[in-house]
Design an enzyme around this catalytic site. Structure first.
Site, short mmCIF file in Angstrom:
data_model
loop_
_atom_site.label_atom_id
_atom_site.label_comp_id
_atom_site.label_asym_id
_atom_site.label_seq_id
_atom_site.Cartn_x
_atom_site.Cartn_y
_atom_site.Cartn_z
N TRP A 12 27.97 11.31 6.06
CA TRP A 12 27.42 11.41 4.69
C TRP A 12 26.24 12.37 4.61
CZ3 TRP A 12 27.21 5.43 3.26
CH2 TRP A 12 28.53 4.91 3.30
N LYS A 13 25.88 12.97 5.73
CA LYS A 13 24.79 13.97 5.77
C LYS A 13 23.54 13.42 5.05
CE LYS A 13 28.31 17.50 5.79
NZ LYS A 13 28.50 18.86 6.20
N HIS A 95 25.75 18.04 16.01
CA HIS A 95 26.38 18.56 14.79
C HIS A 95 25.86 19.97 14.53
CE1 HIS A 95 27.48 19.09 10.61
NE2 HIS A 95 28.37 18.12 10.80
N GLU A 167 34.45 21.29 15.56
CA GLU A 167 34.09 21.64 14.18
C GLU A 167 33.75 23.13 14.12
OE1 GLU A 167 32.82 18.05 11.77
OE2 GLU A 167 31.03 18.72 12.79
N GLY A 173 31.94 22.54 5.36
CA GLY A 173 31.37 22.60 4.02
C GLY A 173 31.69 23.87 3.26
N SER A 213 36.09 20.84 6.43
CA SER A 213 36.79 20.86 5.14
C SER A 213 38.10 20.07 5.14
CB SER A 213 37.02 22.30 4.68
OG SER A 213 35.77 22.97 4.51
N GLY A 234 33.06 15.51 6.27
CA GLY A 234 31.78 15.56 5.57
C GLY A 234 31.98 15.31 4.09
N GLY A 235 32.09 16.38 3.32
CA GLY A 235 32.15 16.31 1.86
C GLY A 235 33.12 15.26 1.33
#
Ligand code: PEP
Length: 251
Positions: A12-13, A95, A167, A173, A213, A234-235
């Site tokens: 969730w950053k 990360h 990643e 992102g 992504s 992530g997003g």
């Protein structure tokens, strides 16, 4: 198809309010199907709130970062022991937003991974190349260095608690996703390198997640590659529907 279990993790950053974190965690806990390992990585300040929201569910809790010391004068940092006490089972290490945004480098990341594993956390160790490195055909050299230096000295008994996330930095992102073939090639390379470092047996059970992504629409193609054992999202992990769509694609 491998016999390794699938694992989908949501990072969730530095997003969510306390209320949103609580609701999102509860929705993930309620909607996650059996048969896939699922974990969420909220901002540290919401860890205990999310731990409560996940109580009684199979969804794991993780931190986005941890320090390598048990305690001390390290302003702003959290130790592995603190994370365990807050209810974490996992931590991310390395990360790209910390490697490239905050200048964390191999030796520092290696200390974190070793300390977190020794304390009893499961570590998702992130690796991946920049766009310029991919374009210069340096992807494998970059991954090799990140793995060799970052994982140096991890004792064999801690390897079962180690997960690698591939990643590619250019895909995080950005909406640009690696093709399933690009992901498979990088994952197969990581598994071969891991076998060279730690032996074939450890490599054959190592979980390697793809991140960059991932969305419900592209997840199945990526997750069905033979060396892709799951996703670090992530997003798309910040909405229960899209995250659970990815989790379902892993079943
Ligand atoms: C990530 O934060 O690890 C990530 C992969 O982000 P995104 O899914 O938004 O690319």
């Amino acid at each position: 198809m491998s016999k390794r279990p699938k694992f989908v993790a949501g990072n969730w950053k530095m997003y969510t309010s306390r209320g949103v974190a609580k609701e999102l965690a509860a929705a993930v806990a309620q909607g996650a199907p059996a048969g896939v390992q699922v974990a969420v990585f909220p901002p540290s300040v919401w860890l205990t709130t999310v731990a409560d929201a996940l109580a009684g569910s199979a969804v794991g809790l993780g931190a986005q970062n941890c320090h390598f010391e048990k305690e001390g004068a390290f302003t702003g940092e959290l130790s592995p022991q603190m994370l365990l006490e807050a209810g974490c089972r996992y931590t991310l290490v390395g990360h790209s937003e910390r490697r490239h945004g905050l200048g964390e480098i191999h030796d520092f990341l290696n200390k974190k991974a070793k300390a977190a594993l020794a304390a009893g956390l499961h570590v998702i160790f992130c690796v991946g190349e920049l766009l310029a490195e991919r374009e210069a055909n340096q992807t494998e050299a970059v991954l090799e260095k990140q793995l060799t230096d970052g994982l140096a000295g991890i004792p064999a008994e801690h390897l079962p608690n180690l997960v690698i996330a591939y990643e590619p930095v250019w895909a995080i992102g950005t909406g640009k996703v690696a093709t399933p073939e690009q992901a498979q090639a990088a994952h197969a390379f990581i598994r071969r390198k891991f076998a060279a470092l730690f032996g074939e047996k450890s490599a054959s059970v190592l979980l390697i997640l793809y991140g960059g992504s991932v969305k419900p629409e592209n997840a199945a193609d990526l997750l069905h590659q033979p060396d892709v054992d799951g996703a670090l999202v992530g997003g798309a992990s910040m909405k229960a529907d899209s995250f659970l769509g990815i989790v379902r694609a892993a079943v």
